[in-house]
Scaffold this active site. Structure first.
Site, mmCIF file in Angstrom:
data_model
loop_
_atom_site.group_PDB
_atom_site.id
_atom_site.type_symbol
_atom_site.label_atom_id
_atom_site.label_comp_id
_atom_site.label_asym_id
_atom_site.label_seq_id
_atom_site.Cartn_x
_atom_site.Cartn_y
_atom_site.Cartn_z
ATOM 1 C CG ASP A 112 8.756 -8.448 -31.850
ATOM 2 O OD1 ASP A 112 7.980 -9.720 -32.918
ATOM 3 O OD2 ASP A 112 7.859 -8.403 -31.058
ATOM 4 C CG ASP A 329 4.908 -15.268 -37.463
ATOM 5 O OD1 ASP A 329 6.020 -14.506 -37.002
ATOM 6 O OD2 ASP A 329 5.596 -16.075 -36.247
#
Length: 450
Positions: A112, A329
């Site tokens: 993450d 991302d």
């Protein structure tokens, strides 16, 4: 005490399987300053992935991935007023095989980049989600140590750490945007990447954990920008300090890019600065921090405009001091642009392709721009993303994505909130994150040969 809210950003089309094994001290290699560690990244939709669903067609897998991508950005927008500093996620897609302790106790963790804490479920587990691997037992590890309230490491966790009146241990409470949360003891133990062991790694030993987990994973590995994230902890061992990069290959299970795909190749992640991460083709943009938080997690960039051929579309300047309008991302498939910019970009793409006489078709998964064609849009119009100080030139294979045998769509969508620079636009780029110098770099690279 209310639990602080953190993000769990993921890769909407990818799963990383990175082998991190803790081995006995007789075999351990303790890293020294100047190392670069290379790891394979395996896409979730390739047959080698443990999450691969062979019953789905490649077009079904692609549409499911894009729905996850849209769901993620929609969840973020809906909660922006409530928690503007933390990114909502919808599905977990990146995993690592990790082991903690001596002797090694393996578990599968979620990678993450939108949170910092590393944690796994631990015995005794009083309230836990079901998992297939055995739970980690700290009593079985000779290198495990529970941290105290007075430790410097406890202070690094900021508002997520607490000290109970009847305990001297550093307890933590950590929650995520989808409702997942973990509570336990902040601890130290050894972790190893490939053959490189990392002693005294800070991690959470979770005794109360809940969330939407598949049963494969046991916890989370945070790679954000905060002090307790994994990259921040190991930066002292790496050449270039707190620096990591990745090189994403096309996914043959999903797209028309499979025509040129090398089935032996895989995406790579590097911890430490490569010798090839500088040169005339490398462009660099500042990494920005949102607000005045000392534990900023997300990787914010400033997008100033987009060019489609000779048509230069500038983004209207925002009056606010913070210019970070895009989050880079690797966990989102599409690139999401501020709506006004997206509308002008879409119009410019249609204008650039009008001589092809392509029939516009409704996007089967949303409201984006699609064309009815059995042929790839190659070559397409030249598209350049103008970040602050860095012009990133996209190929047609970064700009368009095939949805089925007859439909090719723009790999961009509108956003009413913060933008997302997704992974489709990053394929065949070496993307480097320099946390020390607060920059992100882009280098055109054939990732199938890297």
């Amino acid at each position: 005490m209310a639990m602080p809210y953190h993000s769990l950003s993921t890769i909407a089309t990818s799963i990383v399987i990175i082998s991190l094994l803790v081995i006995s001290h007789a075999e351990d290699y303790v890293p020294h300053h100047g190392d670069v560690i290379s790891l394979n990244m395996i896409h979730r939709d390739t047959p080698s992935s443990p999450l691969y669903n062979s019953s789905l067609t490649k077009w079904q897998r692609e549409r499911i991935a894009l729905r996850r991508s849209r769901d993620r950005i929609n969840r973020f927008i809906s909660s922006e007023d409530e928690s503007p500093d933390h990114l909502i996620y919808s599905q977990r897609e990146y995993l690592v095989n990790i082991s903690i302790g001596t002797p090694p106790r393996p578990f599968i963790g979620i990678v993450d980049t939108g949170s910092d804490l590393i944690w796994t479920q631990c015995m005794p587990c009083r309230e836990c989600f079901e998992q297939n691997p055995p739970l980690f037992d700290p009593a079985s590890s000779s290198t495990y140590r529970k941290l105290s309230c007075m430790s410097d490491e406890c202070n690094l966790l900021s508002g997520a750490a607490s000290c109970a009146s009847n305990s001297s241990s550093c307890d933590y409470q950590y929650s995520y945007g989808d409702g997942s949360h973990t509570t336990g003891n902040l601890s130290l133990d050894t972790a190893t990447l490939d053959s490189t062991s990392i002693p005294n790694t800070i991690f959470g030993c979770g005794h109360h954990n809940e969330g939407v987990f598949s049963g494969i994973e046991s916890g989370i590995v945070g790679l954000g920008r905060g002090a307790v994230s994994f990259i921040s902890q190991i930066g002292g061992y790496l050449v270039g300090g707190k620096y990591f990069s990745y090189c994403l290959v096309p996914n043959p299970a999903m797209s028309f890019l499979s025509n040129n795909y090398n089935p032996i190749s895989s995406s790579k992640m590097y911890f430490g600065r490569l010798n090839t991460s500088s040169g005339p083709e490398v462009v660099t943009t500042p990494l920005l921090s949102n607000g005045d938080s000392a534990t900023q997690t997300f990787y914010y960039l400033e997008l100033q405009g987009i060019s489609v051929g000779a048509n230069n579309i500038t983004l209207d300047a925002d009056a606010k001091a913070f210019k970070g309008n895009m989050i880079i991302d690797s966990g989102t498939t599409l690139t999401y642009l501020p709506k006004l910019l997206y509308d002008r970009f879409k119009s410019a793409i249609r204008e650039a392709l009008k001589d092809r006489f392509l029939e516009v078709k409704q996007d089967p998964t949303g409201s984006g721009l699609c064309f009815l064609t059995k042929y790839d849009i190659l070559p397409g119009p030249n598209v350049i993303l103008h970040f602050n100080g860095a012009d990133v030139k996209l190929k047609s294979t970064n700009t368009f994505i095939r949805m089925d045998d007859e439909t090719v769509c723009l790999a961009f969508s509108p956003s009413s909130g913060v933008g997302i620079y997704g992974n489709w636009a990053q394929i065949n780029y070496l993307v480097g994150y320099d946390l020390d110098n607060k920059t992100v770099s882009f280098q055109p690279t054939d990732c199938t040969t890297s």
